[in-house]
Design a protein around this motif. Structure first.
Motif, short mmCIF file in Angstrom:
data_model
loop_
_atom_site.label_atom_id
_atom_site.label_comp_id
_atom_site.label_asym_id
_atom_site.label_seq_id
_atom_site.Cartn_x
_atom_site.Cartn_y
_atom_site.Cartn_z
N HIS A 124 37.33 -9.43 29.51
CA HIS A 124 37.80 -9.14 28.27
C HIS A 124 37.19 -8.33 27.03
CE1 HIS A 124 35.97 -11.07 23.97
NE2 HIS A 124 35.49 -11.97 24.85
N PRO A 125 38.54 -8.17 26.21
CA PRO A 125 38.33 -7.68 25.35
C PRO A 125 36.91 -7.00 24.45
CG PRO A 125 40.01 -9.13 24.84
CD PRO A 125 38.99 -9.02 25.77
N ARG A 126 36.21 -7.56 24.10
CA ARG A 126 34.48 -6.34 23.78
C ARG A 126 34.19 -6.34 25.60
NH1 ARG A 126 33.49 -10.32 19.02
NH2 ARG A 126 31.60 -8.44 19.20
N GLY A 127 33.90 -7.02 26.41
CA GLY A 127 33.81 -5.89 27.46
C GLY A 127 34.67 -4.92 27.76
N LEU A 128 35.93 -4.45 27.91
CA LEU A 128 36.27 -3.57 27.96
C LEU A 128 36.12 -2.20 26.54
CD1 LEU A 128 38.09 -1.48 29.21
CD2 LEU A 128 39.93 -3.16 28.14
N GLY A 129 36.24 -2.79 25.31
CA GLY A 129 35.96 -2.38 23.91
C GLY A 129 34.10 -1.83 24.50
N ILE A 130 33.38 -1.97 25.10
CA ILE A 130 32.12 -1.39 25.07
C ILE A 130 32.30 -0.87 26.25
CG2 ILE A 130 29.61 -2.26 26.03
CD1 ILE A 130 29.75 -4.72 24.23
N LYS A 206 38.55 -8.27 17.60
CA LYS A 206 38.19 -9.56 16.86
C LYS A 206 38.31 -10.78 17.75
CE LYS A 206 40.71 -8.38 12.68
NZ LYS A 206 41.98 -8.35 12.29
N VAL A 207 37.97 -10.36 19.35
CA VAL A 207 38.23 -11.53 20.40
C VAL A 207 36.48 -11.99 20.59
CG1 VAL A 207 38.72 -12.20 22.46
CG2 VAL A 207 40.12 -10.84 21.22
N GLY A 208 36.51 -13.10 20.03
CA GLY A 208 34.71 -13.76 20.37
C GLY A 208 34.74 -14.55 21.95
N LYS A 209 33.82 -15.40 21.84
CA LYS A 209 33.63 -15.56 23.14
C LYS A 209 34.30 -16.92 23.36
CE LYS A 209 28.56 -14.49 22.84
NZ LYS A 209 26.96 -14.35 23.66
N ILE A 210 34.47 -16.55 24.93
CA ILE A 210 35.51 -17.68 25.66
C ILE A 210 34.92 -19.18 25.38
CG2 ILE A 210 37.12 -17.95 27.08
CD1 ILE A 210 37.05 -16.22 25.16
N THR A 211 35.20 -20.81 26.22
CA THR A 211 35.18 -20.83 25.58
C THR A 211 35.44 -22.27 26.65
OG1 THR A 211 35.64 -22.71 24.22
CG2 THR A 211 33.30 -21.29 23.64
N VAL A 212 36.50 -22.19 27.09
CA VAL A 212 37.17 -22.16 28.97
C VAL A 212 36.81 -22.06 30.24
CG1 VAL A 212 39.14 -22.94 27.12
CG2 VAL A 212 39.01 -20.99 28.91
N PRO A 213 36.52 -22.54 31.31
CA PRO A 213 36.60 -22.41 32.33
C PRO A 213 37.46 -21.30 32.53
CG PRO A 213 36.65 -24.32 31.99
CD PRO A 213 37.08 -24.06 30.86
#
Length: 271
Positions: A124-130, A206-213
């Motif tokens: 996930h882009p936010r995990g990568l950014g962190i 800007k990518v948020g939390k994912i809500t699909v399996p």
């Protein structure tokens, strides 16, 4: 087939039962739809209909010249437009490398179009950014991007018959030659590298939390993505989530471990 969408023409490779549940396959750099060839027999045998999209920069009819045309929101919009033209309302999405990035954005911005997501290699882009902010080792893993963004990248990668490209993909053996040869097409490598040149931290933030399996596939031999970035992805998925770690596998998962990836994807899709 050729699909006209957003003023461009995309090459799309379909297969499997015509009435099967649709699966959109999104490739990474420096590959194309063929990186999924080794998992297709399993997907088709399970009754799935697959659509391998050669993304912008790779399809000859979809090579805009401006670097800004390769910002991630553009290939994300391409994928939606191609699904529209195919008459596909919702699809299971399997993406590797840059294709995984597009998959994350699709799931975030267009969850109504994504039945399930199987993201391979890139978290996930936010995990990568962190991880990039907190882990010096992850910054070091991404050092190659500076080369890919430079003006000399085409010359370095295509020199000596594409030796650098072949060496980079050495783990997939003779298949590396498929992609190194394809990159000789006029404009193809520049289009592919423009994905790197257009990337900015703000796009990914800007990518948020994912809500699909979602299933995220990480391999412990991947030189590009370290474990902290992989583990951080769980924080950014609110739907049913699974992380699968492949031991002893590098970055080129669809071709290094096709059976394992097919198993994971079929389990996520639920067939």
């Amino acid at each position: 087939m050729q699909i006209k969408a957003r003023g461009l023409t995309f090459d799309v490779y379909e297969g499997g039962p015509a009435d099967g549940a649709p699966v959109l396959l999104l490739h990474g750099f420096p590959q194309d739809h063929r990186e999924f060839d080794l998992i297709l027999p399993r997907l088709h045998a399970a009754g799935l209909r697959t659509y391998g999209l050669d993304q912008r920069g790779y399809s000859p009819g979809a090579r805009p010249s401006a670097v800004a045309d390769y910002r991630l929101d553009q290939p994300t919009a391409d994928a939606v437009a191609v699904l529209d033209e195919l008459g596909v309302g919702r699809a299971h999405v399997i993406g590797h490398d840059w294709g995984a990035q597009v998959g994350w954005l699709l799931a975030d911005r267009h969850p109504d179009r994504v039945s399930t997501l199987t993201a391979v290699s890139v978290p996930h882009p936010r995990g990568l950014g962190i991880a990039l902010h907190n882990q010096p080792s992850q910054k070091l893993r991404f050092a190659y991007m500076g080369v890919f963004r430079s003006r000399m990248a085409e010359r370095l990668l295509l020199g000596a018959g594409g030796t650098a490209l072949r060496q980079m993909m050495r783990p997939i053996g003779v298949r590396a030659g498929l992609y190194a040869t394809a990159m000789r097409e006029p404009g193809r490598l520049t289009g592919a590298l423009n994905w790197y040149r257009a990337l900015s931290p703000g796009q990914l933030a800007k990518v948020g939390k994912i809500t699909v399996p979602t299933t995220y596939v990480w391999s412990d031999g991947d030189p590009v993505v370290g474990k902290p970035a992989a583990l951080a992805t769980a924080t950014w998925v609110e739907a049913d989530y699974r992380m699968v770690t492949l031991r002893g596998i590098g970055h080129w998962v669809p071709e290094e471990a096709p059976r394992a990836l097919a198993d994971v994807a079929l389990a996520r899709i639920g067939v």
